[in-house]
Design a protein around this motif. Sequence first.
Motif, PDB file in Angstrom:
ATOM      1  N   VAL A  60      42.092  52.032  28.866  1.00 40.84           N
ATOM      2  CA  VAL A  60      42.767  51.048  27.962  1.00 40.84           C
ATOM      3  C   VAL A  60      43.835  50.216  28.812  1.00 40.84           C
ATOM      4  N   ASP A  61      43.388  50.368  30.264  1.00 46.82           N
ATOM      5  CA  ASP A  61      44.188  49.609  31.140  1.00 46.82           C
ATOM      6  C   ASP A  61      43.926  48.337  31.042  1.00 46.82           C
ATOM      7  N   PHE A  62      44.576  47.204  31.592  1.00 52.66           N
ATOM      8  CA  PHE A  62      44.215  45.780  31.990  1.00 52.66           C
ATOM      9  C   PHE A  62      43.306  46.067  32.848  1.00 52.66           C
ATOM     10  N   ASP A  63      42.232  45.304  32.912  1.00 48.21           N
ATOM     11  CA  ASP A  63      41.232  45.256  33.884  1.00 48.21           C
ATOM     12  C   ASP A  63      41.616  44.943  35.372  1.00 48.21           C
ATOM     13  N   PHE A  64      42.600  43.791  35.440  1.00 49.78           N
ATOM     14  CA  PHE A  64      43.125  43.263  36.637  1.00 49.78           C
ATOM     15  C   PHE A  64      44.279  44.159  37.320  1.00 49.78           C
ATOM     16  N   LEU A  65      44.646  45.497  36.540  1.00 48.96           N
ATOM     17  CA  LEU A  65      45.601  46.434  37.019  1.00 48.96           C
ATOM     18  C   LEU A  65      44.801  47.368  37.846  1.00 48.96           C
ATOM     19  N   ARG A  66      43.649  47.571  37.400  1.00 51.29           N
ATOM     20  CA  ARG A  66      42.943  48.879  38.123  1.00 51.29           C
ATOM     21  C   ARG A  66      42.670  48.290  39.602  1.00 51.29           C
ATOM     22  N   ALA A  67      42.182  49.733  40.248  1.00 50.41           N
ATOM     23  CA  ALA A  67      42.282  49.413  41.626  1.00 50.41           C
ATOM     24  C   ALA A  67      41.061  48.351  41.756  1.00 50.41           C
TER      25      ALA A  67
END
Length: 586
Positions: A570-577
């Motif tokens: 449930v993270d923002f896609d752009f915050l993932r590695a």
Amino acid sequence: MDKAENADKSAPHNTAETTGMKRGLTSYGDQGFSLFLRKAFIKGAGYTDQALDRPVIGIVNTGSGFNACHGNMPQLVEAVKRGVMLAGGLPIDFPTISIHESFSSPTSMYLRNLMSMDTEEMIRAQPMDAVVLIGGCDKTVPAQLMGAASAGMPAIQLVTGAMLTGSHRSERVGACTDCRRYWGKFRANEIDQQEIDDVNNQLVASVGTCSVMGTASTMACIAEALGMTVPGGATPPAVTADRIRVAEQTGTTAVKLASERLTIDRILTPKAFENAMRVLLAIGGSTNAIVHLSAIAGRLGHTIDLDTLDRMGKETPVLLDLKPTGQHYMEDFHKAGGVATLLRELKPLLHLDALTVSGQTLGEQIEASGAGFKQDVVRSFAQPIYPQGGLAVLRGNLAPGGAIIKQSAADAKLMEHEGRAVVFENVEDLIARVDDDALDVNADDVLVLKNIGPVGAPGMPEAGYIPIPRKLARAGVKDMVRISDGRMSGTAFGTIVLHVTPEAAVGGALAYVRNGDRIRLSVVNREIALLVSDDELQRRAQATPIKRPTAERGYRKLFLQTVTQADEGVDFDFLRAASLQKDKPD
Ligand code: FES
């Protein structure tokens, strides 16, 4: 002109060697002037050059009048500062967002990613050589670990610690398993208004986090298992001397981390995440922790594989006798030796070579914790609370991306169950109808709640603990199979299938469940099945296509456009590695 002034003028350029006040200078086009100005301003607070030459340890202060779970923040910050000073560092605390479960609308999970962004960017923006993250309430520790992982700094976690238990008419009580139990009794007319008012005064007996194995306690134990706290950092209650001592040690350790440049990516390795999953299973921890671990791992390019978790679950018994799975409270776990007692039992299943913030490996820490003593909170492998891990991963046409059940906190009789679906379209529909005596529902039906997933609610609220319809509760029904795409509090008990992925709001099969459909739950076969043919499901999907919700502006727009499903944290896609992002940068 002395040497130091010369050094100032020649100006730091944010290289890896740049430390302390010279790090991350504000851009004025003249680095020497930037440092000159920075020092001039901080000297306004009375600092000397000698103090400002020390390594800087940032301390994330999440005190807030709305957050009693962090009510001991001033004492903790003071003790961390003492530890930093004792070790030769300069402690500087700074605020970030603070999130409390009951003071976050629509739900705290909606704000977790925002807090992680705040944490990451303030660590990046301000000059520090290491950072102490002080959190406690459910979403704060995950948010801080996510943010610190992305910032890539040496970091150490300090939790605020659990609240004390209270007493109601001679019965020991604590938030929040007992909150739900007493509320259930009130709904079933077993206790009156006076008693529910009385118990309301006793459930939270002090500042600190919930006193059972809810999400806050789970994340505290996980932070220690990940190697992100000092040894013994998870369990001291908020108001004890032990908690303050842990805070002081945390400050001292932070200075060592800074001097050794032991960055967070060297602690949060795949092995550390596997250790955390073992501990999660053995403590009968909160289902929320799976989502949070996925999010933290995702920041570093690692993934939490649900099938691996399920396999581990089959070989990892629940050993901790804490509510809601067992009987005790966090303060009892602390008296029983805390996480070290558990790790000693789990030793054969752990990666003992995983590095921790203390500089020791997890195995060395277990050795250093001694032989243990007689206690009745952590069971042995031979006499577990529950023979398998508390959590199971379900799949099937209703949840091709997976769903979770906390089997250790569920009614064993309902683990294999087939029933008729009673469907609620969203939370509003649930509130409007669940207590209506005219609701067509029986004890062996399956309650289905749609549109409480990451996008649907939005923010995946803890509404998955669907209340037993009032007319059934009054008739003595304590548990039913309940299914949703939402989450539930780690303090809750029941046969509750959560995190159904993909969620209804993005067109998952859950969106097309209708009243009267048959649903089969088989925990043995790890199956959650909607007994409706694929053709029929396709017909329903074509008849009522699902449109992903949107918003016109602001954080809600960002959230709805970029939030990932439960299996991706449930993270923002752009915050993932970058390596895990759907649209990878070129
Ligand atoms: Fe803060 Fe439970 S509400 S930990």
